[in-house]
Design an enzyme around this catalytic site. Sequence first.
Site, PDB file in Angstrom:
ATOM      1  N   CYS A  55      75.408  88.299 -36.216  1.00  0.00           N
ATOM      2  CA  CYS A  55      74.595  89.507 -36.296  1.00  0.00           C
ATOM      3  C   CYS A  55      74.653  89.975 -37.754  1.00  0.00           C
ATOM      4  CB  CYS A  55      75.167  90.547 -35.334  1.00  0.00           C
ATOM      5  SG  CYS A  55      74.206  92.044 -35.226  1.00  0.00           S
ATOM      6  N   CYS A  71      74.431  87.045 -54.402  1.00  0.00           N
ATOM      7  CA  CYS A  71      74.716  85.904 -55.291  1.00  0.00           C
ATOM      8  C   CYS A  71      73.756  84.730 -55.137  1.00  0.00           C
ATOM      9  CB  CYS A  71      76.155  85.424 -55.080  1.00  0.00           C
ATOM     10  SG  CYS A  71      76.431  84.528 -53.538  1.00  0.00           S
ATOM     11  N   CYS A 106      72.235  84.839 -49.684  1.00  0.00           N
ATOM     12  CA  CYS A 106      72.980  86.067 -49.937  1.00  0.00           C
ATOM     13  C   CYS A 106      72.214  86.859 -50.989  1.00  0.00           C
ATOM     14  CB  CYS A 106      74.383  85.742 -50.430  1.00  0.00           C
ATOM     15  SG  CYS A 106      75.350  87.192 -50.916  1.00  0.00           S
ATOM     16  N   CYS A 130      80.040  86.397 -47.253  1.00  0.00           N
ATOM     17  CA  CYS A 130      79.604  85.278 -48.086  1.00  0.00           C
ATOM     18  C   CYS A 130      80.844  84.657 -48.721  1.00  0.00           C
ATOM     19  CB  CYS A 130      78.641  85.777 -49.156  1.00  0.00           C
ATOM     20  SG  CYS A 130      78.160  84.509 -50.355  1.00  0.00           S
ATOM     21  N   CYS A 167      80.695  85.102 -52.944  1.00  0.00           N
ATOM     22  CA  CYS A 167      80.889  86.373 -53.661  1.00  0.00           C
ATOM     23  C   CYS A 167      81.640  87.418 -52.841  1.00  0.00           C
ATOM     24  CB  CYS A 167      79.553  86.937 -54.124  1.00  0.00           C
ATOM     25  SG  CYS A 167      78.486  87.513 -52.784  1.00  0.00           S
TER      26      CYS A 167
END
Length: 141
Positions: free
Chosen positions: A129, A58, A55, A104, A107
């Site tokens: 996607c 984070c 991510c 995510c 976060c």
Amino acid sequence: MNTGYDNYRPEVHKSVEQWREELTPQEFQVLRKAGTERPYTGQYYDAHTTGVYQCRACGQELFTSTDKFDSHCGWPSFWAPLAEDRVRYLRDRSLGMERIEVRCSRCDSHLGHLFEGEGFQTPTDQRFCINSISMKLISSD
């Protein structure tokens, strides 16, 4: 698959101002406002580097290059996350259709969408996607 707004609380919690300071305007638009980058413009849509995708907001590890496949849709596509607890799913009824938004789990940043039953020859018949701008590839080379 949890697709609702339950009692979820992100592990990483920052104010809008903090996110604006840490992310570029484009990253903020996608990660925090659930925007979408234009197809075929992202850094990773055609990447074949071996590694782990984290991510961008984070640093949580989300997907691996071994689960990435070419779906010809213009965005990086994966057939599964690194582990189910790395992402969370929300029903997305925007744009006049129903989709599954992928975020995510650490976060709560927007990553992209999950599509199922499209007939891809992958172990799950799923296509995560994901916006390139939502991730950072850490090469294993």
